[in-house]
Motif scaffolding. Structure first.
Motif, PDB file in Angstrom:
ATOM      1  N   ARG A 198      -6.835   5.409   8.484  1.00  0.00           N
ATOM      2  CA  ARG A 198      -6.160   6.005   7.328  1.00  0.00           C
ATOM      3  C   ARG A 198      -5.247   7.127   7.820  1.00  0.00           C
ATOM      4  O   ARG A 198      -5.608   7.876   8.716  1.00  0.00           O
ATOM      5  N   PRO A 199      -4.064   7.258   7.205  1.00  0.00           N
ATOM      6  CA  PRO A 199      -3.138   8.296   7.686  1.00  0.00           C
ATOM      7  C   PRO A 199      -3.580   9.714   7.335  1.00  0.00           C
ATOM      8  O   PRO A 199      -3.130  10.665   7.937  1.00  0.00           O
ATOM      9  N   ILE A 219       0.836  -1.202   0.000  1.00  0.00           N
ATOM     10  CA  ILE A 219       0.000   0.000   0.000  1.00  0.00           C
ATOM     11  C   ILE A 219       0.869   1.250   0.000  1.00  0.00           C
ATOM     12  O   ILE A 219       0.607   2.219  -0.732  1.00  0.00           O
ATOM     13  N   ASP A 220       1.927   1.235   0.793  1.00  0.00           N
ATOM     14  CA  ASP A 220       2.820   2.393   0.848  1.00  0.00           C
ATOM     15  C   ASP A 220       3.474   2.641  -0.512  1.00  0.00           C
ATOM     16  O   ASP A 220       3.701   3.801  -0.890  1.00  0.00           O
ATOM     17  N   LYS A 221       3.744   1.570  -1.252  1.00  0.00           N
ATOM     18  CA  LYS A 221       4.435   1.699  -2.536  1.00  0.00           C
ATOM     19  C   LYS A 221       3.505   2.120  -3.664  1.00  0.00           C
ATOM     20  O   LYS A 221       3.865   2.953  -4.499  1.00  0.00           O
ATOM     21  N   TYR A 222       2.288   1.578  -3.684  1.00  0.00           N
ATOM     22  CA  TYR A 222       1.424   1.755  -4.845  1.00  0.00           C
ATOM     23  C   TYR A 222       0.252   2.711  -4.638  1.00  0.00           C
ATOM     24  O   TYR A 222      -0.509   2.932  -5.588  1.00  0.00           O
ATOM     25  N   SER A 223       0.113   3.286  -3.458  1.00  0.00           N
ATOM     26  CA  SER A 223      -1.043   4.146  -3.224  1.00  0.00           C
ATOM     27  C   SER A 223      -0.758   5.635  -3.091  1.00  0.00           C
ATOM     28  O   SER A 223      -1.708   6.410  -2.981  1.00  0.00           O
ATOM     29  N   PRO A 224       0.502   6.103  -3.072  1.00  0.00           N
ATOM     30  CA  PRO A 224       0.705   7.556  -3.143  1.00  0.00           C
ATOM     31  C   PRO A 224       0.038   8.118  -4.392  1.00  0.00           C
ATOM     32  O   PRO A 224      -0.045   7.441  -5.419  1.00  0.00           O
ATOM     33  N   SER A 225      -0.436   9.346  -4.308  1.00  0.00           N
ATOM     34  CA  SER A 225      -1.307   9.888  -5.350  1.00  0.00           C
ATOM     35  C   SER A 225      -0.696   9.833  -6.740  1.00  0.00           C
ATOM     36  O   SER A 225      -1.358   9.450  -7.708  1.00  0.00           O
TER      37      SER A 225
END
Length: 359
Positions: A344-345, A265-271
């Motif tokens: 969610r952060p 998620i950290d790798k593929y979910s930044p906008s």
């Protein structure tokens, strides 16, 4: 079959040994053999191959019964037998197992939870038994009646202590995990704990975290097991009963699944990354982009788990059965758990334009 637009864009993140035949089915030879210790001696015995079940005393009249895929239990007391669950895959072999060790009749039945794959043969015990279950199990069985799953005669909300013929079982409900109404059943004198569909000793569990409903609570239940003083765990599946060490092994594996899912998620979910993935197939193919995104994350998490050296220096495929076929399903389910059940952060602020799609 998927077209080119539907293939995960992160194919390099897929474990290299995931081979398929010309029909797209996995090649068995591409997967490592199950660890040999996964199969106990009974599994290869002529008796098991002929009868289809194995019964074994764990301690002081508490017996474990397995079909090699599903398991259940019973306790012999001075006043009769307490049965725990009745999987259809065991069916009347559950009665045969009881008759192998005692002439006493079943007087009490405990439902671990309402799912038919674990109690769908409970009718075999006849109409004169007391059936104990959680309130929610009663509610669900009343709502969805099944003649093979008779309604409980005794229900409880939080705790119930059952004593029959000098044997005590402590039943506790700690909230929804695998499903609503799934309970912990503890025999303190024998130090045997029964908790179904949370871990499968020696293996990775069935896909999608054993088809569990509340994954965050399912993880919590793994650690709740370790709060008990137990020597044996009846877990509902597979080839063997559990021990504290096997439970710790399962907790470590699913900890790595959670770790890999969060990293994905950290790798593929930044906008910026997310926009690129979603829009790559074209503006008119949003759902293809969505599949690419989910597949990319699931592949990444799977690769993380299967290629990681574990606490004893081995790969998970060398320690647990089924990891090369089940991990991607677990990864997807845990990814969804992170997205749906955990904090969610951040959230989109008023006036912000990108990203056009909120993950």
């Amino acid at each position: 079959m998927c077209d080119d637009h539907q293939k995960p864009i992160a194919a390099s993140d897929t474990p290299a040994f995931f081979g398929v035949d010309r029909y797209g089915f996995p090649e068995a030879g591409e997967h490592p053999l199950d660890p040999p210790e996964y199969y106990p001696p009974y599994f290869w015995s002529e008796r098991f191959q002929k009868l289809g079940y194995h019964v074994e005393e764990l301690r002081d009249g508490f017996y474990w019964v397995t079909s090699g895929g599903y398991d259940a239990a019973f306790v012999v007391t001075s006043e009769g037998v307490i049965a725990i669950d009745a999987p259809p895959t065991l069916g009347e072999n559950m009665l045969a197992a009881i008759e192998d060790v005692t002439e006493k009749k079943v007087t009490h039945v405990i439902y671990s939870h309402w799912h038919t794959d674990h109690i769908g043969a409970a009718v075999i015990f006849g109409p004169d038994v007391e059936i104990i279950a959680h309130d929610i199990t009663m509610e669900l069985l009343e709502r969805f009646p099944d003649p093979f799953r008779p309604l409980p005669t005794i229900t409880f909300a939080d705790h119930y202590s059952l004593t029959v013929g000098g044997v005590t079982l402590e039943l506790d409900y700690k909230g929804e995990n695998h499903c609503p109404g799934n309970i912990f059943i503890y025999a303190p004198a024998q130090k045997v704990l029964t908790v179904i569909d949370i871990l499968s000793p020696g293996s990775a569990t069935f896909m999608h975290c054993d088809a569990s409903q509340n994954i965050t609570a399912w993880y919590e239940a793994q650690h709740q097991i370790m709060e008990y003083d137990f020597d044996f765990l009846v877990a509902g599946h597979h080839m063997k009963y559990g021990t504290p060490e096997l439970v710790k092994e399962g907790i470590e594996y699913f900890g790595d699944v959670l770790e890999g899912a969060q990293l994905a998620i950290d790798k593929y979910s930044p906008s910026d990354r997310l926009i690129d993935i979603l829009l790559k197939p074209g503006l008119d193919r949003f759902w293809v982009g969505t599949e690419n995104w989910i597949n990319s994350m699931a592949n990444y998490a799977t690769k993380h788990v299967l290629e990681k050296k574990t606490s004893n220096g081995k790969l998970w495929s060398e320690r647990l059965a089924g990891v090369t076929t089940q991990t991607k399903y677990h990864a997807y389910t845990v990814l969804e758990s992170i997205r749906l059940e955990r904090p969610r952060p951040n959230y989109r602020k008023r006036g912000e334009n990108p990203p056009p799609f909120h993950a």
